[in-house]
Design a protein around this motif. Structure first.
Motif, PDB file in Angstrom:
ATOM      1  N   PRO A  81      17.599   1.279   3.619  1.00 35.85           N
ATOM      2  CA  PRO A  81      16.238   0.728   3.551  1.00 35.85           C
ATOM      3  C   PRO A  81      15.242   1.827   3.179  1.00 35.85           C
ATOM      4  CG  PRO A  81      17.351   0.022   5.546  1.00 35.85           C
ATOM      5  CD  PRO A  81      18.240   1.048   4.904  1.00 35.85           C
ATOM      6  N   LEU A  82      14.394   1.512   2.224  1.00 36.90           N
ATOM      7  CA  LEU A  82      13.479   2.533   1.728  1.00 36.90           C
ATOM      8  C   LEU A  82      12.056   1.993   1.660  1.00 36.90           C
ATOM      9  CD1 LEU A  82      14.158   5.065  -0.995  1.00 36.90           C
ATOM     10  CD2 LEU A  82      12.224   3.574  -1.374  1.00 36.90           C
ATOM     11  N   VAL A  83      11.133   2.736   2.195  1.00 37.67           N
ATOM     12  CA  VAL A  83       9.718   2.374   2.094  1.00 37.67           C
ATOM     13  C   VAL A  83       9.055   3.420   1.215  1.00 37.67           C
ATOM     14  CG1 VAL A  83       7.542   2.080   3.341  1.00 37.67           C
ATOM     15  CG2 VAL A  83       9.684   1.269   4.367  1.00 37.67           C
ATOM     16  N   ALA A  84       8.507   2.974   0.092  1.00 37.80           N
ATOM     17  CA  ALA A  84       7.839   3.909  -0.811  1.00 37.80           C
ATOM     18  C   ALA A  84       6.336   3.863  -0.547  1.00 37.80           C
ATOM     19  CB  ALA A  84       8.132   3.544  -2.253  1.00 37.80           C
ATOM     20  N   PHE A  85       5.706   5.007  -0.652  1.00 36.28           N
ATOM     21  CA  PHE A  85       4.258   5.043  -0.458  1.00 36.28           C
ATOM     22  C   PHE A  85       3.609   5.803  -1.609  1.00 36.28           C
ATOM     23  CE2 PHE A  85       6.100   8.681   1.695  1.00 36.28           C
ATOM     24  CZ  PHE A  85       5.337   9.723   1.217  1.00 36.28           C
ATOM     25  N   GLN A  86       2.302   5.615  -1.726  1.00 39.26           N
ATOM     26  CA  GLN A  86       1.548   6.281  -2.799  1.00 39.26           C
ATOM     27  C   GLN A  86       0.678   7.410  -2.256  1.00 39.26           C
ATOM     28  OE1 GLN A  86       1.466   5.361  -6.030  1.00 39.26           O
ATOM     29  NE2 GLN A  86       2.417   3.345  -6.052  1.00 39.26           N
ATOM     30  N   ILE A  87       0.138   7.174  -1.042  1.00 38.35           N
ATOM     31  CA  ILE A  87      -0.817   8.125  -0.475  1.00 38.35           C
ATOM     32  C   ILE A  87      -0.162   8.802   0.728  1.00 38.35           C
ATOM     33  CG2 ILE A  87      -3.235   8.387   0.202  1.00 38.35           C
ATOM     34  CD1 ILE A  87      -3.541   5.350  -0.417  1.00 38.35           C
ATOM     35  N   PHE A  88      -0.345  10.105   0.818  1.00 41.78           N
ATOM     36  CA  PHE A  88       0.344  10.830   1.875  1.00 41.78           C
ATOM     37  C   PHE A  88      -0.251  10.584   3.256  1.00 41.78           C
ATOM     38  CE2 PHE A  88       1.979  13.159  -1.755  1.00 41.78           C
ATOM     39  CZ  PHE A  88       3.320  13.187  -1.412  1.00 41.78           C
ATOM     40  N   LEU A  89      -1.521  10.304   3.303  1.00 45.67           N
ATOM     41  CA  LEU A  89      -2.136  10.029   4.604  1.00 45.67           C
ATOM     42  C   LEU A  89      -2.817   8.679   4.546  1.00 45.67           C
ATOM     43  CD1 LEU A  89      -3.707  13.506   5.449  1.00 45.67           C
ATOM     44  CD2 LEU A  89      -1.684  12.474   6.463  1.00 45.67           C
ATOM     45  N   GLY A  90      -2.452   7.802   5.470  1.00 41.08           N
ATOM     46  CA  GLY A  90      -3.135   6.522   5.550  1.00 41.08           C
ATOM     47  C   GLY A  90      -2.659   5.480   4.554  1.00 41.08           C
ATOM     48  N   ASP A  91      -1.428   5.604   4.059  1.00 42.22           N
ATOM     49  CA  ASP A  91      -0.910   4.585   3.139  1.00 42.22           C
ATOM     50  C   ASP A  91      -0.609   3.288   3.905  1.00 42.22           C
ATOM     51  OD1 ASP A  91       0.560   4.618   0.164  1.00 42.22           O
ATOM     52  OD2 ASP A  91       1.336   3.105   1.545  1.00 42.22           O
ATOM     53  N   PRO A  92      -1.014   2.134   3.345  1.00 38.34           N
ATOM     54  CA  PRO A  92      -0.793   0.856   4.041  1.00 38.34           C
ATOM     55  C   PRO A  92       0.683   0.598   4.370  1.00 38.34           C
ATOM     56  CG  PRO A  92      -2.093   0.551   2.018  1.00 38.34           C
ATOM     57  CD  PRO A  92      -1.736   1.989   2.087  1.00 38.34           C
ATOM     58  N   ALA A  93       1.590   1.016   3.502  1.00 42.50           N
ATOM     59  CA  ALA A  93       3.019   0.784   3.747  1.00 42.50           C
ATOM     60  C   ALA A  93       3.486   1.532   4.994  1.00 42.50           C
ATOM     61  CB  ALA A  93       3.839   1.218   2.528  1.00 42.50           C
ATOM     62  N   VAL A  94       2.944   2.720   5.165  1.00 40.47           N
ATOM     63  CA  VAL A  94       3.318   3.539   6.320  1.00 40.47           C
ATOM     64  C   VAL A  94       2.684   2.973   7.595  1.00 40.47           C
ATOM     65  CG1 VAL A  94       3.232   5.859   7.317  1.00 40.47           C
ATOM     66  CG2 VAL A  94       3.563   5.578   4.850  1.00 40.47           C
ATOM     67  N   THR A  95       1.443   2.546   7.481  1.00 40.41           N
ATOM     68  CA  THR A  95       0.750   1.942   8.621  1.00 40.41           C
ATOM     69  C   THR A  95       1.504   0.707   9.106  1.00 40.41           C
ATOM     70  OG1 THR A  95      -1.287   2.682   7.578  1.00 40.41           O
ATOM     71  CG2 THR A  95      -1.521   1.134   9.397  1.00 40.41           C
ATOM     72  N   LYS A  96       1.971  -0.110   8.147  1.00 43.70           N
ATOM     73  CA  LYS A  96       2.737  -1.318   8.483  1.00 43.70           C
ATOM     74  C   LYS A  96       4.004  -0.962   9.252  1.00 43.70           C
ATOM     75  CE  LYS A  96       2.328  -4.879   4.968  1.00 43.70           C
ATOM     76  NZ  LYS A  96       2.957  -5.273   3.712  1.00 43.70           N
ATOM     77  N   LEU A  97       4.682   0.061   8.782  1.00 44.65           N
ATOM     78  CA  LEU A  97       5.924   0.496   9.428  1.00 44.65           C
ATOM     79  C   LEU A  97       5.651   0.908  10.876  1.00 44.65           C
ATOM     80  CD1 LEU A  97       8.978   1.307   9.116  1.00 44.65           C
ATOM     81  CD2 LEU A  97       8.172   3.569   8.438  1.00 44.65           C
ATOM     82  N   VAL A  98       4.606   1.701  11.062  1.00 43.89           N
ATOM     83  CA  VAL A  98       4.248   2.170  12.409  1.00 43.89           C
ATOM     84  C   VAL A  98       3.891   0.972  13.301  1.00 43.89           C
ATOM     85  CG1 VAL A  98       2.559   3.502  13.757  1.00 43.89           C
ATOM     86  CG2 VAL A  98       3.507   4.461  11.646  1.00 43.89           C
ATOM     87  N   ASP A  99       3.111   0.051  12.776  1.00 46.20           N
ATOM     88  CA  ASP A  99       2.720  -1.138  13.546  1.00 46.20           C
ATOM     89  C   ASP A  99       3.942  -1.947  13.957  1.00 46.20           C
ATOM     90  OD1 ASP A  99       0.118  -0.478  13.394  1.00 46.20           O
ATOM     91  OD2 ASP A  99      -0.423  -1.916  11.823  1.00 46.20           O
ATOM     92  N   ALA A 100       4.871  -2.118  13.014  1.00 46.29           N
ATOM     93  CA  ALA A 100       6.063  -2.917  13.299  1.00 46.29           C
ATOM     94  C   ALA A 100       6.912  -2.265  14.391  1.00 46.29           C
ATOM     95  CB  ALA A 100       6.888  -3.102  12.027  1.00 46.29           C
TER      96      ALA A 100
END
Lengths: 102, 141
Positions: free
Chosen positions: A74-93
């Motif tokens: 499983p891979l989550v790609a992001f564009q922004i190193f800090l505060g990327d929505p994809a990363v925020t979603k992962l943390v929330d989940a």
């Protein structure tokens, strides 16, 4: 895109090229955000993603290399190193339960 | 925090650069000047930037070399170079560069601190607008 249930996530790998810059920053931020959840965060070069990683996080520019190096992970790609929505979603989940697209 | 990581001589607060590459070269030169890297590292920083931008938000970029260029790193070090006039960074405005040279993990605590600062808009502004070397040293180390 297959999903991964957040309760199956125990180890997150932030994959990077040189491993000296932005990925280190993201890994340290994530570690802090996930403190107390029991999830470990490590950063490794994209070519040596460990087999026991549950999710791989990497910049979208490295996603193809990460997929080739760790097929089927499983891979989550992001564009922004800090505060990327994809990363925020992962943390929330991870904190609140749920499924992550990965 | 290792005190040899950020040499005050590698904190340059009043620079200007016509473009991204010039700004990266300035950072690279600062790292060369304090003896942290060999000259070829500067080209590796440019290569790395062309692959994936090191822009991290809040008008800050963190240029560094590639995995292969670690052989040109003599010791873990960072430089802080401020461009008050701004530099166009692939469409983003950058006013502060934190250039990185790392062989090991000695710089990780400093990057962690930088991440904390950048997630706090007030602290990020303080860092961006610093006019004294001592302010930068205080914020980052």
């Amino acid at each position: 895109m297959a999903g991964i249930d957040s309760k199956d996530i125990h180890k997150i790998i932030v994959a990077c090229d040189a491993g000296m810059g932005s990925s280190v920053m993201l890994a340290s931020t994530l570690k802090k955000q996930l403190k107390g959840t029991g999830v470990t965060v490590e950063h490794t070069p994209v070519d040596s993603i460990p087999a026991d990683a549950d999710v791989v996080l990497c910049h979208s520019g490295l996603a193809a290399r990460a997929r080739a190096a760790a097929p089927g992970k499983p891979l989550v790609a992001f564009q922004i190193f800090l505060g990327d929505p994809a990363v925020t979603k992962l943390v929330d989940a991870i904190k609140n339960g749920g499924t992550v697209d990965a | 925090m290792r005190d040899d990581l950020l040499d005050p001589r590698a904190v340059l607060l009043h620079e200007s650069a016509p473009d991204r590459d010039a700004a990266i070269r300035r950072c690279g030169r600062a790292l060369v000047e304090v003896g942290a890297v060999a000259e070829p590292y500067v080209e590796a920083m440019l290569d790395r930037e062309r692959t994936i931008s090191t822009y991290v938000g809040e008008e800050v970029a963190i240029p560094h070399g590639t995995a292969a260029s670690k052989e040109d790193v003599k010791r873990d070090a960072i430089c802080v170079v401020r461009f008050p006039g701004g530099v166009d960074w692939d469409g983003e405005r950058v006013t502060l560069c934190v250039g990185i040279a790392a062989k090991g993990d000695g710089h990780v605590p400093l990057l962690a601190e930088l991440a904390e600062i950048l997630l706090d808009p007030d602290r990020a502004r303080t860092l961006r607008e610093a006019t004294q070397v001592s302010q930068i040293m205080k914020e980052l180390t």
